[in-house]
Design a protein around this motif. Structure first.
Motif, short mmCIF file in Angstrom:
data_model
loop_
_atom_site.label_atom_id
_atom_site.label_comp_id
_atom_site.label_asym_id
_atom_site.label_seq_id
_atom_site.Cartn_x
_atom_site.Cartn_y
_atom_site.Cartn_z
N ASP A 793 0.83 -1.20 0.00
CA ASP A 793 0.00 0.00 0.00
C ASP A 793 0.87 1.25 0.00
O ASP A 793 0.91 2.01 0.96
CB ASP A 793 -0.93 0.00 1.23
CG ASP A 793 -1.83 1.23 1.29
OD1 ASP A 793 -2.07 1.84 0.23
OD2 ASP A 793 -2.25 1.59 2.41
N LEU A 794 1.59 1.46 -1.09
CA LEU A 794 2.25 2.75 -1.26
C LEU A 794 1.19 3.77 -1.64
O LEU A 794 0.15 3.42 -2.20
CB LEU A 794 3.31 2.66 -2.35
CG LEU A 794 4.41 1.61 -2.19
CD1 LEU A 794 5.43 1.75 -3.31
CD2 LEU A 794 5.08 1.72 -0.84
N GLY A 795 1.47 5.04 -1.35
CA GLY A 795 0.48 6.06 -1.65
C GLY A 795 1.12 7.41 -1.90
O GLY A 795 2.28 7.50 -2.31
N PRO A 796 0.38 8.49 -1.63
CA PRO A 796 0.89 9.84 -1.90
C PRO A 796 2.20 10.16 -1.20
O PRO A 796 2.90 11.09 -1.61
CB PRO A 796 -0.26 10.73 -1.38
CG PRO A 796 -1.47 9.89 -1.50
CD PRO A 796 -1.02 8.50 -1.18
N GLU A 797 2.52 9.40 -0.15
CA GLU A 797 3.78 9.65 0.55
C GLU A 797 5.01 9.37 -0.33
O GLU A 797 6.13 9.79 0.00
CB GLU A 797 3.86 8.84 1.84
CG GLU A 797 4.04 7.34 1.67
CD GLU A 797 2.74 6.60 1.42
OE1 GLU A 797 2.78 5.36 1.29
OE2 GLU A 797 1.67 7.27 1.38
#
Length: 848
Positions: A793-797
């Protein structure tokens, strides 16, 4: 100069120096250094002239070309002076830009010698002859004194920018805007002390309430408003007489009308008998006890005395001087510890030694005492700040790299945050700086000075900024240590600001209804002012109650325009620079800009504890919401987590060290529990040497990011330098047995495979797990529970859509992912983790 006003001043001066209020002063110019005749006591005097008054006065032929003067026997200078100015000089705003504030009145008389333009013996008339230079030692200009660059000279020159402002109008408008000036209209308390003297002097000519009580103003301002001049503080004819009778006299009183030094413990009520001359105008307590019982003025705290060499340079009284039987303690030096009314060129706000390389560097003022080679003794009770800042190889706050860009006060308007243009803004009093100066539109202005975090007039030596046991009383016996406790095995650790932070200013972030880690703060509330006797430490108070409020005024988008672009953004402060943490430092790949701490440390109420169905963490939808046990996590800097030992499934062997093991889930902490001087202890965050006399705070460290211990890709080995294990017990986390430490310890990560799944993982790979294999690399706060980094769950970070799957570990993408491996398909309750919750278990064997 109006002859009636001159008479009034002379009568007042004689009354003051001859009356009971200042019995130690007498009008006897023959015994002062202003006696330049052959009978004078000083080293600068004439050997040919025995008249005393002639060096300043003449009954005939006095100078009247520059305005009336008291039979002045010197030609007043026509020089243009560079006058004192600063952002916090409210007089410049009150008087208007059209007022050049060139010296007027009696100040011009003083400068006819002290500006060094004319010889001391240059007079208009002597024995019937015009324009004579009296020789024999006075045919020279004003000598430099003990040093022209130290701030102890009395050769003022024509550059008065480092001298106390003169010819400024002192009225109620100025006092109201400043907030720490006593009203020039008489108060009842002061009127009782000087009414008869002052009233009979001025009679009906001037109203009693038109002038500053005790110290005379000159009616030279608009509408004959009173102005501060040299003679407001100085009477050139007086000397001290009482040092031989008290043993603690003032020695050289510098011709001051009232005390050069504090005579007894200051209080919230002004005392003409006991208080230093500065307090006759400057009310540093502003109606309270803040200055009086500050660590710099409290006779119970500031007991150190000046060394003989320092006292000699500053012309302070010391043992061995005539009539002096005790060295001058810091509390008696009071304002003069840090300020000199005629200080070193380049210094701001009259600070002593406050320059470096010719430019302002206020830390040099602090270093006078706060160093291993300071000018007071004993130094064991003075925190050594200088060593942290100056040790070779240390990372440190960016102090005095060049010209100081931070500057308190000013006539600026930061909209809803601070409006420093109003008539009662008191921005200088509270040390307020503009957001522009903090770097809002120009990151090159990011800089630090000691007063950014500490208000030197308000700091107290208590563990709690509210004084004795947090009661609001700062008059009682100070604590042995002025910092928060870490040794109690029962006390719940808090984030309430300690005494050293009392009265500084900061900001409290607000978030609206948003809870997502990916969401920026919606606003800030400025916290400023002094708490007085208020015993409340509620976050909602108007003054600072928490350390993080001070930190976040710089380490958040209050101080810079954060576009919220990750992993890196040029809108946020950049890593790198002299004595600063480098970009991509120690395995922090793709880590070039700092993070926003206000975004990270948010502690949403509905994410406390552990409840099923929590949403809004910032994770992808598959990992939060209905039926899920995921939520935001944070180190409890802003608020407690609410995650108790029961919620964590810890039944024995508490995995934290004291005081974190006390009342787990209810504890809060400080930024300075992790950031500060390098701590060599492997079991504590207390500075080396103990809590008293050693510096807390992020002044300097040999570790990146000003951390107290090592925190790199190898953290987890439980070396004595590891940061994490100064609070977390390594005997639990680094165990390589299935059940942990002796099968009794539980780590808060447990399930059917064992009470201590940290130990289970260690046993499977037969080596110690590294913290960042599973946990986020910037552990302020995070979108997942337990600061877990989930590669599913990679995201906007990292600049991608939430739910993006990372390649197999080790995955590095700053700032949050460093050698990360863990993949979590579903989040479980803390004590119910099963292999099915994780994806790709083979990583432990294949990669570790």
């Amino acid at each position: 100069m109006n002859k009636h006003w001159i008479t009034a001043i002379l009568v007042l001066a004689c009354t003051l120096v001859g009356g009971d209020l200042f019995a130690g002063r007498e009008s006897k110019i023959s015994a002062t250094k202003h006696n330049l005749s052959s009978t004078g006591p000083g080293t600068t005097k004439s050997t040919t002239e025995d008249q005393i008054c002639v060096f300043c006065h003449t009954p005939h032929g006095a100078d009247t070309t520059k305005g009336p003067a008291p039979l002045w026997n010197k030609t007043l200078s026509g020089a243009t002076y560079t006058v004192y100015d600063s952002a916090s000089l409210d007089a410049a705003v009150v008087q208007g830009v059209g007022d050049t504030r060139q010296p007027l009145g009696s100040s011009k008389l003083c400068l006819s010698c002290h500006d060094g333009v004319m010889a001391l013996g240059s007079v208009r008339v002597l024995r019937g002859k015009d324009n004579v230079v009296i020789g024999g030692g006075t045919n020279v200009t004003m000598p430099a004194g003990s040093g022209a660059t130290t701030g102890f000279t009395r050769l003022l020159g024509t550059d008065l920018s480092n001298d106390h402002p003169v010819s400024v109008t002192y009225n109620d408008t100025l006092a109201t805007r400043d907030g720490e000036l006593r009203s020039p209209t008489m108060s009842t308390g002061l009127k009782g002390q000087v009414l008869n003297r002052w009233g009979t002097v001025f009679g009906a000519r001037q109203s009693l309430d038109s002038y500053k009580p005790l110290l005379p103003l000159e009616p030279l301002g608009a509408g004959s408003a009173g102005q501060v001049q040299c003679t407001t503080c100085h009477d050139p004819h007086i000397r001290e007489t009482n040092s031989g009778t008290t043993g603690t006299g003032e020695g050289n009183i510098k011709f001051l009308r009232t005390n050069r030094f504090q005579r007894d413990q200051p209080t919230s009520t002004y005392s003409a008998t006991n208080d230093i001359v500065c307090l006759a105008c400057h009310d540093k307590g502003a109606g309270g006890n803040s200055w009086a019982y500050s660590a710099h003025a409290n006779k119970q705290v500031a007991t150190q005395t000046y060394t003989s060499a320092a006292a000699t340079t500053r012309e302070f009284p010391k043992t061995g001087d005539t009539g002096i039987t005790a060295d001058l303690p810091v509390w008696r030096a009071a304002c003069l510890n840090c300020h000199d009314t005629h200080t070193a060129a380049g210094a701001r706000r009259l600070t002593r030694e406050g320059v470096s390389g010719g430019v302002s560097a206020i830390e040099q003022t602090c270093y006078q005492c706060h160093s291993s080679t300071g000018i007071v003794t004993p130094l064991t009770k003075v925190p050594d700040i200088k060593t942290d800042f100056t040790t070779a190889g240390n990372k440190r706050m960016p102090i005095a790299n060049a010209t100081e860009v931070h500057d308190i006060g000013g006539n600026f308007n930061d909209a809803t945050f601070n409006n420093c243009t109003t008539v009662d803004n008191v921005c200088g009093k509270d040390g307020i700086e503009s957001r522009a100066n903090l770097g809002l539109t120009d990151l090159t202005k990011r800089h630090a000075e000691c007063p950014d975090c500490h208000n030197p007039h308000r700091v107290v030596k208590f563990k709690d900024f509210r004084g004795v046991n947090g009661t609001g009383d700062i008059t009682g016996a100070p604590d042995a240590s002025g910092t928060h406790p870490h040794t109690d095995t029962a006390v719940n650790h808090t984030n309430i600001a300690s005494g050293v932070l009392r009265g500084a200013w900061g900001v409290e972030p607000s978030y609206g209804s948003a809870t997502s880690f990916q969401t920026m703060p919606s606003g800030f509330t400025v916290k400023r002012g002094d708490p007085g006797a208020n015993p409340s430490a509620a976050v909602g108070q108007p003054y600072v109650t928490r350390e993080y409020q001070i930190c976040m005024k710089c380490h958040s988008n209050y101080a810079y325009s954060d576009t919220d672009i990750y992993p890196n953004s040029t809108s946020r402060p950049q890593l790198g620079g002299a004595n600063l943490t480098a970009q991509n430092a120690s395995g922090h790949s793709n880590f070039t800009s700092y993070t926003n701490q206000a975004k990270e440390f948010q502690a949403p109420t509905d994410h406390k504890g552990e409840t099923v169905g929590t949403s809004g963490s910032g994770s992808a939808a598959a990992y939060e919401g209905t039926g899920k046990y995921n939520h935001r996590s944070w180190h409890p800097v802003m608020d407690a987590t609410g995650r108790t030992t029961t919620i964590r499934g810890i039944s024995s062997g508490n995995p934290w060290r004291a005081p974190w093991s006390n009342q787990v889930g209810a504890n809060t902490m400080y930024c300075t529990d992790c950031h500060g001087s390098n701590v060599t202890s492997s079991t504590s965050v207390i500075p080396d040497g103990g809590e008293d006399g050693f510096p807390w705070g992020p002044h300097g460290s040999s570790n990146n990011f000003l951390l107290k211990g090592n925190y790199d890709q190898n953290t987890g080995n439980a070396n004595t330098t590891d940061l994490c294990f100064k609070c977390h017990n390594p005997s639990v986390y680094r165990s390589t047995t299935q059940s942990g430490d002796g099968s009794s310890a539980t780590s808060g990560f447990s399930g059917s495979k064992g009470n201590n799944l940290h130990g289970v993982h260690g046993k499977r790979i037969n080596k110690v797990i590294k913290c960042n294999w599973c946990h986020v690399a910037v552990p302020h706060g995070w979108k997942n529970k337990a600061l877990l980094a989930n590669l599913l769950d990679l995201g906007p970070e990292v600049g991608v859509t939430a739910g993006t799957v990372a390649p197999n570990g080790p995955y590095n993408n700053g700032p949050y992912y460093r050698n990360a491996y863990v993949k979590i398909s579903t989040f479980a309750q803390s004590n119910k983790w099963e292999p099915s919750n994780c994806s790709g278990l083979q990583w432990m064997k294949d990669n570790c």
